[in-house]
Design a protein around this motif. Sequence first.
Motif, short mmCIF file in Angstrom:
data_model
loop_
_atom_site.label_atom_id
_atom_site.label_comp_id
_atom_site.label_asym_id
_atom_site.label_seq_id
_atom_site.Cartn_x
_atom_site.Cartn_y
_atom_site.Cartn_z
N PRO A 2 7.70 21.34 -5.24
CA PRO A 2 8.96 21.68 -4.58
C PRO A 2 8.79 22.05 -3.10
N ASP A 3 7.62 22.54 -2.73
CA ASP A 3 7.39 22.97 -1.35
C ASP A 3 6.62 21.95 -0.52
N ASP A 4 6.11 20.92 -1.14
CA ASP A 4 5.27 19.95 -0.44
C ASP A 4 5.46 18.59 -1.09
N ASP A 5 6.07 17.65 -0.35
CA ASP A 5 6.35 16.34 -0.94
C ASP A 5 5.10 15.46 -1.07
N GLY A 6 3.97 15.92 -0.51
CA GLY A 6 2.71 15.20 -0.67
C GLY A 6 2.48 14.08 0.32
N ARG A 7 3.44 13.81 1.20
CA ARG A 7 3.29 12.67 2.11
C ARG A 7 2.15 12.87 3.11
N ALA A 8 2.05 14.05 3.65
CA ALA A 8 0.95 14.31 4.58
C ALA A 8 -0.39 14.23 3.87
N ARG A 9 -0.44 14.78 2.68
CA ARG A 9 -1.69 14.77 1.90
C ARG A 9 -2.12 13.35 1.58
N TYR A 38 -7.82 16.88 0.09
CA TYR A 38 -6.61 16.35 0.74
C TYR A 38 -5.43 16.34 -0.23
N LEU A 39 -5.70 15.97 -1.47
CA LEU A 39 -4.62 15.78 -2.44
C LEU A 39 -4.08 17.10 -3.00
N THR A 40 -4.97 18.02 -3.34
CA THR A 40 -4.52 19.24 -4.04
C THR A 40 -5.10 20.52 -3.47
N GLY A 41 -5.96 20.43 -2.45
CA GLY A 41 -6.65 21.61 -1.95
C GLY A 41 -5.81 22.45 -0.99
N LEU A 63 0.83 -1.20 0.00
CA LEU A 63 0.00 0.00 0.00
C LEU A 63 0.86 1.25 0.00
N LEU A 64 1.88 1.29 0.86
CA LEU A 64 2.69 2.49 1.02
C LEU A 64 3.65 2.71 -0.13
N GLN A 65 4.31 1.66 -0.58
CA GLN A 65 5.41 1.81 -1.53
C GLN A 65 4.99 1.73 -2.99
N VAL A 66 3.83 1.16 -3.24
CA VAL A 66 3.38 1.04 -4.63
C VAL A 66 2.15 1.91 -4.89
N VAL A 67 1.07 1.64 -4.19
CA VAL A 67 -0.20 2.31 -4.48
C VAL A 67 -0.13 3.79 -4.14
N LEU A 68 0.17 4.13 -2.88
CA LEU A 68 0.16 5.52 -2.46
C LEU A 68 1.30 6.32 -3.08
N GLU A 69 2.44 5.69 -3.23
CA GLU A 69 3.58 6.40 -3.82
C GLU A 69 3.28 6.82 -5.25
N ARG A 70 2.54 6.02 -5.97
CA ARG A 70 2.20 6.34 -7.36
C ARG A 70 1.40 7.64 -7.42
N VAL A 71 0.50 7.84 -6.46
CA VAL A 71 -0.30 9.06 -6.43
C VAL A 71 0.52 10.22 -5.86
N ARG A 72 1.33 9.94 -4.84
CA ARG A 72 2.10 11.01 -4.21
C ARG A 72 3.02 11.72 -5.21
#
Length: 211
Positions: free
Chosen positions: A152-159, A201-204, A137-146
Amino acid sequence: MSEGESGSGTAKSGRTGRRPGNTDTRTAILDAARTRFADTGFDKTSIRAIAGDADVDPALVHHYFGTKQQLFAAAVDFPADPEVTLSVVDRAPLDELGVTAVRAVLTVWDSPAGPGIVAMVRSMFGGGEPNLARSFLLQVVLERVRVRIATPDDDGRARISLAAAQMIGLLTARKIIGIEPLASMPIDAVVDAVGPSIQRYLTGDIDTGSW
């Protein structure tokens, strides 16, 4: 698959001592993959390393399982090809990621593969370490979206963790606990209700600076 077939032939004739292509070989590859993925994770595991552990030619790994991602899915007994769902999300415009992801995931949950996915999630709740399902889940599925939402200012991990929490909660309520009327709501209704929240959550507009 021509590459796999040629690789199988190489394993038989050009690499004396390597396992031939058969059911035992497939099992050996899966066993080696589970151990490697558990020990080193998805990113640091190579097809060549798994092939070496299984004592087969790397071409045989591709022949039986395709990509490393597909091999990981097989190693965790994922009941559906994740590439089908992930490719749908990949093609979605950035401002439609939320509704697209919710619809794609709900479609899989409500398919014949759904019970297997529910079983996988249950194992994530109660399984010990190392938990390959969690790693998948973490390394394949979510990473693909992240990767798609990172800036440059937000790595997306929290989102991505917030979106994942919402989706896991949705699955739990809809498929595991069976909370009504959510459990019986049509997919379109759930997408309309949950999709905008996932999009936020993703882009807002979320203050991630203090996290």
